[in-house]
Design an enzyme around this catalytic site. Structure first.
Site, mmCIF file in Angstrom:
data_model
loop_
_atom_site.group_PDB
_atom_site.id
_atom_site.type_symbol
_atom_site.label_atom_id
_atom_site.label_comp_id
_atom_site.label_asym_id
_atom_site.label_seq_id
_atom_site.Cartn_x
_atom_site.Cartn_y
_atom_site.Cartn_z
ATOM 1 N N PRO A 18 0.857 -1.188 0.000
ATOM 2 C CA PRO A 18 0.000 0.000 0.000
ATOM 3 C C PRO A 18 0.894 1.238 0.000
ATOM 4 O O PRO A 18 1.816 1.334 0.811
ATOM 5 C CB PRO A 18 -0.757 -0.117 1.329
ATOM 6 C CG PRO A 18 0.088 -0.995 2.204
ATOM 7 C CD PRO A 18 0.827 -1.917 1.281
ATOM 8 N N MET A 19 0.659 2.144 -0.945
ATOM 9 C CA MET A 19 1.474 3.371 -0.997
ATOM 10 C C MET A 19 0.608 4.535 -1.452
ATOM 11 O O MET A 19 0.105 4.546 -2.588
ATOM 12 C CB MET A 19 2.645 3.188 -1.951
ATOM 13 C CG MET A 19 3.774 2.353 -1.351
ATOM 14 S SD MET A 19 5.159 2.224 -2.471
ATOM 15 C CE MET A 19 4.536 1.042 -3.664
ATOM 16 N N CYS A 103 1.677 3.978 9.439
ATOM 17 C CA CYS A 103 1.908 5.304 8.861
ATOM 18 C C CYS A 103 2.585 6.235 9.871
ATOM 19 O O CYS A 103 2.096 6.407 10.996
ATOM 20 C CB CYS A 103 0.594 5.926 8.398
ATOM 21 S SG CYS A 103 0.877 7.566 7.719
ATOM 22 N N ASN A 203 8.480 -6.997 4.611
ATOM 23 C CA ASN A 203 8.510 -5.767 3.817
ATOM 24 C C ASN A 203 9.726 -4.940 4.261
ATOM 25 O O ASN A 203 10.128 -5.001 5.416
ATOM 26 C CB ASN A 203 7.194 -4.997 4.051
ATOM 27 C CG ASN A 203 7.218 -3.567 3.537
ATOM 28 O OD1 ASN A 203 6.971 -2.632 4.301
ATOM 29 N ND2 ASN A 203 7.523 -3.367 2.274
HETATM 30 C C1 LIG Z 1 5.159 7.160 -1.172
HETATM 31 C C2 LIG Z 1 4.851 6.140 -0.102
HETATM 32 C C3 LIG Z 1 3.563 6.015 0.368
HETATM 33 C C4 LIG Z 1 3.265 5.054 1.346
HETATM 34 N N1 LIG Z 1 1.963 4.908 1.752
HETATM 35 C C5 LIG Z 1 1.650 3.873 2.603
HETATM 36 C C6 LIG Z 1 0.286 3.590 2.907
HETATM 37 O O1 LIG Z 1 -0.656 4.235 2.436
HETATM 38 N N2 LIG Z 1 0.043 2.548 3.758
HETATM 39 C C7 LIG Z 1 1.064 1.778 4.309
HETATM 40 O O2 LIG Z 1 0.791 0.832 5.053
HETATM 41 N N3 LIG Z 1 2.345 2.043 4.020
HETATM 42 C C8 LIG Z 1 2.663 3.046 3.171
HETATM 43 N N4 LIG Z 1 3.973 3.248 2.818
HETATM 44 C C9 LIG Z 1 5.013 2.348 3.345
HETATM 45 C C10 LIG Z 1 5.293 1.187 2.387
HETATM 46 O O3 LIG Z 1 4.146 0.378 2.218
HETATM 47 C C11 LIG Z 1 6.458 0.311 2.913
HETATM 48 O O4 LIG Z 1 6.090 -0.218 4.166
HETATM 49 C C12 LIG Z 1 7.755 1.086 3.087
HETATM 50 O O5 LIG Z 1 7.994 1.924 1.963
HETATM 51 C C13 LIG Z 1 8.937 0.139 3.306
HETATM 52 O O6 LIG Z 1 9.190 -0.660 2.184
HETATM 53 P P1 LIG Z 1 10.403 -0.315 1.157
HETATM 54 O O7 LIG Z 1 11.646 -0.091 2.008
HETATM 55 O O8 LIG Z 1 10.472 -1.527 0.280
HETATM 56 O O9 LIG Z 1 10.015 0.928 0.428
HETATM 57 C C14 LIG Z 1 4.296 4.229 1.883
HETATM 58 C C15 LIG Z 1 5.602 4.380 1.413
HETATM 59 C C16 LIG Z 1 5.897 5.321 0.433
HETATM 60 C C17 LIG Z 1 7.316 5.440 -0.064
#
Ligand SMILES: Cc1cc2nc3c(=O)[nH]c(=O)nc-3n(C[C@H](O)[C@H](O)[C@H](O)COP(=O)(O)O)c2cc1C
Length: 349
Positions: A18-19, A103, A203
């Site tokens: 989710p992002m 978050c 993750n």
């Molecule tokens: C632009 C952005 C938006 C994100 N929005 C959410 C979100 O809406 N919900 C959530 O659970 N995590 C959100 N995250 C966190 C990611 O889901 C993930 O947990 C985090 O980026 C770590 O993984 P990575 O190191 O592979 O990027 C967001 C991350 C980014 C970079």
């Protein structure tokens, strides 16, 4: 290995994380085409859903080709979270509802939403119980390792989630205090896998397909969730799937193939979005990600960062390909590229 409470095409599924502003319907569709097994919406406020706020409800829309899909909700009011879950279930019937306990953003944690809940695990439990009571679909949670370094305790947090009824737990092993910096502590994923009976999704810091395989091997996680690593390279899911299945990864796409994927993505956005001009401006970030690392791309990036409509994008790609193939890259471009590379290196060092 524990089984997922919803159907997945592979025993070790790949999740698109989710992002906010990224894992929207068009990108989710694209990632599913490249082999993401499960996708999750960006986080949506329980209050917004409960009040049927049009902007929030619009973000709940998804296509049949996105399934299995989870809708992620956040909030610290258990009753509101339950109402939101019931509305989402009745109206959209996703395969699961995911609760955001990760978050780190101030506006959200100030009201104890997202990772703010991690300061009070009885609140976490009451939110999960209320949501699980309100919906027949499986309830899952996405957590961080804790609020702060002092409160870091992913195993206890995950166990409390499981006890309260979470059917899957995804761990992003950073604390709220770390935001997105520092390395994700994969050993904490392994510890949570050992402690829980339900599937644990790992993750954090999956930057390449090889990282996805390494996380699976090092932690024993039941599923792997890819977040920032998917930016501008949704084909990473196909590469990761091949490695997880013991096959060789497909070769990386050529520049022309990358552009074709970016244009496909743009077409999906155009078909989905009701505000094409706004969508094109929002899409600039994806364009920047698609062309990251391409040779002599300073001028290309500059032009893409100024697009006001999707119609312009194809022409810009065409000009770049023509110049590249004709060997006509201006020396000014090369100089600008070199200057940018030097600045990036200095910033990293
Ligand atoms: C632009 C952005 C938006 C994100 N929005 C959410 C979100 O809406 N919900 C959530 O659970 N995590 C959100 N995250 C966190 C990611 O889901 C993930 O947990 C985090 O980026 C770590 O993984 P990575 O190191 O592979 O990027 C967001 C991350 C980014 C970079």
């Amino acid at each position: 290995m524990p089984e997922f409470p919803f159907p997945t095409a592979h025993p070790v599924p790949l999740f698109l994380a989710p992002m906010a502003g990224v894992s929207e319907s068009p990108f989710r569709r694209l990632c599913r085409r490249f082999g993401a097994d499960v996708v999750v919406t960006e986080f949506l406020s329980a209050e917004g859903i409960r009040r049927e706020n049009p902007a929030t409800v619009a973000k709940l829309r998804f296509g049949a080709d996105e399934r299995p899909i989870g809708v992620q909700i956040f909030g610290a009011d258990a009753a509101a979270m339950g109402e939101a879950a019931a509305f989402v279930t009745d109206t959209f019937q996703p395969e699961f509802i995911d609760i955001n306990f990760g978050c780190p953003v101030k506006k959200v944690v100030r009201r104890n939403g997202g990772s703010g809940c991690l300061k009070d695990l009885s609140l976490v439990e009451s939110v999960i119980r209320a949501v699980a009571r309100a919906t027949p679909v499986p309830v899952t949670c996405k957590i961080r390792s804790g609020w702060s370094e002092e409160m870091r305790d992913p195993v206890t947090i995950a166990l409390r989630c499981q006890d309260a009824g979470a059917r899957v737990v995804t761990l992003h092993p950073r604390t709220r205090a770390q935001m997105y910096s520092g390395a994700a502590a994969w050993d904490e994923i392994a510890a949570v896998v050992q402690a829980l009976d339900v599937p644990v999704v790992g993750n954090g810091d999956i930057k390449t397909a090889a990282d996805a395989l390494r996380m699976r091997v090092e932690t024993g996680c039941a599923g792997v969730m890819i977040a920032r690593g998917s930016f501008g390279q949704p084909w990473m899911f196909a590469e990761a799937r091949a490695l997880l299945d013991g096959r060789e990864a497909p070769p990386p796409p050529s520049i022309a193939e990358r552009f074709a994927v970016a244009l496909d993505h743009a077409r999906l956005v155009q078909a989905y979005d009701v505000d094409p001009a706004g969508a094109a401006i929002e899409f600039r970030k994806h364009l920047g990600w698609y062309v990251r690392g391409l040779p002599h791309s300073a001028d290309l990036r500059r032009r893409l960062h100024q697009v006001g409509s999707f119609a312009e994008v194809e022409g810009i790609f065409g000009d770049y390909m023509a110049a590249l193939e004709g060997g006509e890259m201006a020396s000014g471009d090369r100089a600008a590229d070199a200057a940018e590379a030097a600045m990036a290196a200095a910033a990293q060092g």
